[in-house]
Design a protein around this motif. Structure first.
Motif, PDB file in Angstrom:
ATOM      1  N   GLY A  75       0.800  -1.209   0.000  1.00 20.28           N
ATOM      2  CA  GLY A  75       0.000   0.000   0.000  1.00 20.28           C
ATOM      3  C   GLY A  75       0.840   1.270   0.000  1.00 20.28           C
ATOM      4  O   GLY A  75       2.034   1.248   0.281  1.00 20.28           O
ATOM      5  N   ARG A  76       0.172   2.342  -0.317  1.00 22.12           N
ATOM      6  CA  ARG A  76       0.840   3.644  -0.300  1.00 22.12           C
ATOM      7  C   ARG A  76       1.370   3.938   1.097  1.00 22.12           C
ATOM      8  O   ARG A  76       2.447   4.496   1.264  1.00 22.12           O
ATOM      9  CB  ARG A  76      -0.144   4.723  -0.732  1.00 22.12           C
ATOM     10  CG  ARG A  76       0.440   6.098  -0.713  1.00 22.12           C
ATOM     11  CD  ARG A  76      -0.517   7.091  -1.310  1.00 22.12           C
ATOM     12  NE  ARG A  76       0.075   8.420  -1.222  1.00 22.12           N
ATOM     13  CZ  ARG A  76      -0.604   9.512  -1.376  1.00 22.12           C
ATOM     14  NH1 ARG A  76      -1.887   9.456  -1.643  1.00 22.12           N
ATOM     15  NH2 ARG A  76      -0.013  10.675  -1.283  1.00 22.12           N
ATOM     16  N   TYR A  77       0.606   3.567   2.117  1.00 20.91           N
ATOM     17  CA  TYR A  77       1.016   3.747   3.502  1.00 20.91           C
ATOM     18  C   TYR A  77       1.195   2.382   4.153  1.00 20.91           C
ATOM     19  O   TYR A  77       0.288   1.550   4.114  1.00 20.91           O
ATOM     20  CB  TYR A  77      -0.017   4.552   4.286  1.00 20.91           C
ATOM     21  CG  TYR A  77      -0.199   5.948   3.755  1.00 20.91           C
ATOM     22  CD1 TYR A  77       0.784   6.916   3.933  1.00 20.91           C
ATOM     23  CD2 TYR A  77      -1.352   6.290   3.055  1.00 20.91           C
ATOM     24  CE1 TYR A  77       0.621   8.201   3.427  1.00 20.91           C
ATOM     25  CE2 TYR A  77      -1.518   7.566   2.548  1.00 20.91           C
ATOM     26  CZ  TYR A  77      -0.527   8.521   2.742  1.00 20.91           C
ATOM     27  OH  TYR A  77      -0.690   9.781   2.238  1.00 20.91           O
ATOM     28  N   ILE A  78       2.345   2.174   4.754  1.00 20.32           N
ATOM     29  CA  ILE A  78       2.622   0.937   5.474  1.00 20.32           C
ATOM     30  C   ILE A  78       2.358   1.223   6.952  1.00 20.32           C
ATOM     31  O   ILE A  78       3.023   2.067   7.555  1.00 20.32           O
ATOM     32  CB  ILE A  78       4.091   0.497   5.298  1.00 20.32           C
ATOM     33  CG1 ILE A  78       4.511   0.521   3.828  1.00 20.32           C
ATOM     34  CG2 ILE A  78       4.315  -0.862   5.948  1.00 20.32           C
ATOM     35  CD1 ILE A  78       3.726  -0.347   2.912  1.00 20.32           C
ATOM     36  N   VAL A  79       1.378   0.541   7.512  1.00 19.46           N
ATOM     37  CA  VAL A  79       1.047   0.691   8.929  1.00 19.46           C
ATOM     38  C   VAL A  79       1.668  -0.503   9.639  1.00 19.46           C
ATOM     39  O   VAL A  79       1.260  -1.640   9.429  1.00 19.46           O
ATOM     40  CB  VAL A  79      -0.477   0.733   9.161  1.00 19.46           C
ATOM     41  CG1 VAL A  79      -0.792   0.875  10.643  1.00 19.46           C
ATOM     42  CG2 VAL A  79      -1.118   1.870   8.357  1.00 19.46           C
ATOM     43  N   GLU A  80       2.683  -0.219  10.464  1.00 20.77           N
ATOM     44  CA  GLU A  80       3.416  -1.270  11.149  1.00 20.77           C
ATOM     45  C   GLU A  80       3.083  -1.241  12.640  1.00 20.77           C
ATOM     46  O   GLU A  80       3.217  -0.212  13.282  1.00 20.77           O
ATOM     47  CB  GLU A  80       4.919  -1.075  10.975  1.00 20.77           C
ATOM     48  CG  GLU A  80       5.352  -1.121   9.521  1.00 20.77           C
ATOM     49  CD  GLU A  80       6.793  -0.727   9.352  1.00 20.77           C
ATOM     50  OE1 GLU A  80       7.607  -1.629   9.055  1.00 20.77           O
ATOM     51  OE2 GLU A  80       7.113   0.466   9.530  1.00 20.77           O
ATOM     52  N   LEU A 103      -9.365  -1.408   8.734  1.00 20.71           N
ATOM     53  CA  LEU A 103      -8.873  -1.427   7.352  1.00 20.71           C
ATOM     54  C   LEU A 103      -9.512  -2.522   6.508  1.00 20.71           C
ATOM     55  O   LEU A 103      -9.433  -2.494   5.287  1.00 20.71           O
ATOM     56  CB  LEU A 103      -7.349  -1.590   7.347  1.00 20.71           C
ATOM     57  CG  LEU A 103      -6.551  -0.456   8.001  1.00 20.71           C
ATOM     58  CD1 LEU A 103      -5.069  -0.814   8.064  1.00 20.71           C
ATOM     59  CD2 LEU A 103      -6.763   0.858   7.247  1.00 20.71           C
ATOM     60  N   GLY A 104     -10.106  -3.519   7.163  1.00 18.02           N
ATOM     61  CA  GLY A 104     -10.739  -4.608   6.426  1.00 18.02           C
ATOM     62  C   GLY A 104      -9.753  -5.592   5.834  1.00 18.02           C
ATOM     63  O   GLY A 104     -10.059  -6.281   4.857  1.00 18.02           O
ATOM     64  N   VAL A 105      -8.539  -5.645   6.392  1.00 18.52           N
ATOM     65  CA  VAL A 105      -7.519  -6.598   5.946  1.00 18.52           C
ATOM     66  C   VAL A 105      -6.857  -7.203   7.164  1.00 18.52           C
ATOM     67  O   VAL A 105      -6.936  -6.655   8.266  1.00 18.52           O
ATOM     68  CB  VAL A 105      -6.440  -5.937   5.052  1.00 18.52           C
ATOM     69  CG1 VAL A 105      -7.042  -5.414   3.762  1.00 18.52           C
ATOM     70  CG2 VAL A 105      -5.697  -4.839   5.790  1.00 18.52           C
ATOM     71  N   ARG A 106      -6.188  -8.318   6.953  1.00 26.31           N
ATOM     72  CA  ARG A 106      -5.436  -8.950   8.032  1.00 26.31           C
ATOM     73  C   ARG A 106      -3.984  -8.469   7.972  1.00 26.31           C
ATOM     74  O   ARG A 106      -3.544  -7.943   6.947  1.00 26.31           O
ATOM     75  CB  ARG A 106      -5.512 -10.465   7.892  1.00 26.31           C
ATOM     76  CG  ARG A 106      -6.970 -10.972   8.002  1.00 26.31           C
ATOM     77  CD  ARG A 106      -7.116 -12.459   7.945  1.00 26.31           C
ATOM     78  NE  ARG A 106      -6.344 -13.217   8.889  1.00 26.31           N
ATOM     79  CZ  ARG A 106      -6.649 -13.374  10.187  1.00 26.31           C
ATOM     80  NH1 ARG A 106      -7.719 -12.809  10.680  1.00 26.31           N
ATOM     81  NH2 ARG A 106      -5.880 -14.108  10.976  1.00 26.31           N
ATOM     82  N   VAL A 107      -3.261  -8.670   9.055  1.00 25.51           N
ATOM     83  CA  VAL A 107      -1.835  -8.337   9.066  1.00 25.51           C
ATOM     84  C   VAL A 107      -1.165  -9.097   7.922  1.00 25.51           C
ATOM     85  O   VAL A 107      -1.410 -10.280   7.718  1.00 25.51           O
ATOM     86  CB  VAL A 107      -1.197  -8.690  10.424  1.00 25.51           C
ATOM     87  CG1 VAL A 107       0.319  -8.515  10.373  1.00 25.51           C
ATOM     88  CG2 VAL A 107      -1.797  -7.839  11.538  1.00 25.51           C
ATOM     89  N   GLY A 108      -0.359  -8.394   7.158  1.00 23.16           N
ATOM     90  CA  GLY A 108       0.315  -8.979   6.001  1.00 23.16           C
ATOM     91  C   GLY A 108      -0.406  -8.707   4.688  1.00 23.16           C
ATOM     92  O   GLY A 108       0.080  -9.100   3.629  1.00 23.16           O
ATOM     93  N   THR A 110      -2.863  -5.960   2.037  1.00 24.52           N
ATOM     94  CA  THR A 110      -3.030  -4.587   1.567  1.00 24.52           C
ATOM     95  C   THR A 110      -4.495  -4.358   1.254  1.00 24.52           C
ATOM     96  O   THR A 110      -5.168  -5.237   0.722  1.00 24.52           O
ATOM     97  CB  THR A 110      -2.175  -4.354   0.299  1.00 24.52           C
ATOM     98  OG1 THR A 110      -0.798  -4.570   0.649  1.00 24.52           O
ATOM     99  CG2 THR A 110      -2.339  -2.950  -0.253  1.00 24.52           C
ATOM    100  N   THR A 111      -4.974  -3.163   1.572  1.00 21.84           N
ATOM    101  CA  THR A 111      -6.372  -2.842   1.287  1.00 21.84           C
ATOM    102  C   THR A 111      -6.613  -2.888  -0.217  1.00 21.84           C
ATOM    103  O   THR A 111      -5.706  -2.613  -1.007  1.00 21.84           O
ATOM    104  CB  THR A 111      -6.750  -1.450   1.837  1.00 21.84           C
ATOM    105  OG1 THR A 111      -5.870  -0.463   1.274  1.00 21.84           O
ATOM    106  CG2 THR A 111      -6.680  -1.408   3.357  1.00 21.84           C
ATOM    107  N   PRO A 112      -7.826  -3.246  -0.639  1.00 23.46           N
ATOM    108  CA  PRO A 112      -8.122  -3.360  -2.072  1.00 23.46           C
ATOM    109  C   PRO A 112      -7.829  -2.084  -2.870  1.00 23.46           C
ATOM    110  O   PRO A 112      -7.472  -2.163  -4.041  1.00 23.46           O
ATOM    111  CB  PRO A 112      -9.615  -3.690  -2.103  1.00 23.46           C
ATOM    112  CG  PRO A 112      -9.887  -4.337  -0.791  1.00 23.46           C
ATOM    113  CD  PRO A 112      -8.962  -3.659   0.186  1.00 23.46           C
TER     114      PRO A 112
END
Length: 159
Positions: A75-80, A103-108, A110-112
């Protein structure tokens, strides 16, 4: 950030970083930062390997060895999310679960829309303000759900 950079731009980054094998990590990190999807694509890897006279196999050994390098679009932004013991004790697991929900995603993943990638990071050295997240190199600590929502909103508004 560049959607797709030219061979000349790649070579310029190599030269700006000394143009030697000893500077390979710095070169790759800068190229990854320039990428709109935060990764080193195959074309870029080939150009760098050729210019620095290393095999493509060696290049991929390096790209897959270092956790800060990626060979797949992100993704454009990496949330760690820090998941080391002190942050875990301050509920980083709940923070990660909240981010997955928001975000609607799991760790690892990227959002759609390609906006956010969510991942774990090793200790950031900010144990006193845990749990913490790092986004684009900036540490955010003493987090609540509301603070996290605000951080995500600000990032979305900056598009």
């Amino acid at each position: 950030m560049l959607e797709k950079y030219t061979k000349e731009q790649i070579l310029a980054v190599i030269e700006e970083n000394g143009g030697t094998k000893q500077n390979l990590l710095a070169i790759l990190l800068e190229l990854q930062d320039l990428s709109s999807q935060n990764y080193i694509d195959e074309r870029t890897a080939k150009i760098v390997a050729e210019r620095l006279d290393i095999s493509l196999v060696q290049m991929y050994d390096i790209l897959t060895f270092y956790a800060m390098l990626e060979t797949k679009p992100r993704g454009r932004y990496i949330v760690e999310v820090c998941n080391n013991a002190p942050c875990h004790a301050s509920k980083s697991d709940k923070l990660a679960a909240f981010l997955e929900k928001e975000l609607g995603v799991r760790v690892g993943e990227t959002t759609p829309d390609g906006m956010f990638s969510l991942q774990y990071m090793p200790c950031s050295g900010n144990c006193n303000i845990g749990p913490v997240i790092r986004v684009q190199g900036k540490i955010h600590g003493d987090l609540t759900e509301e603070k996290v929502r605000q951080i995500l909103k600000e990032l979305q508004d900056n598009q």
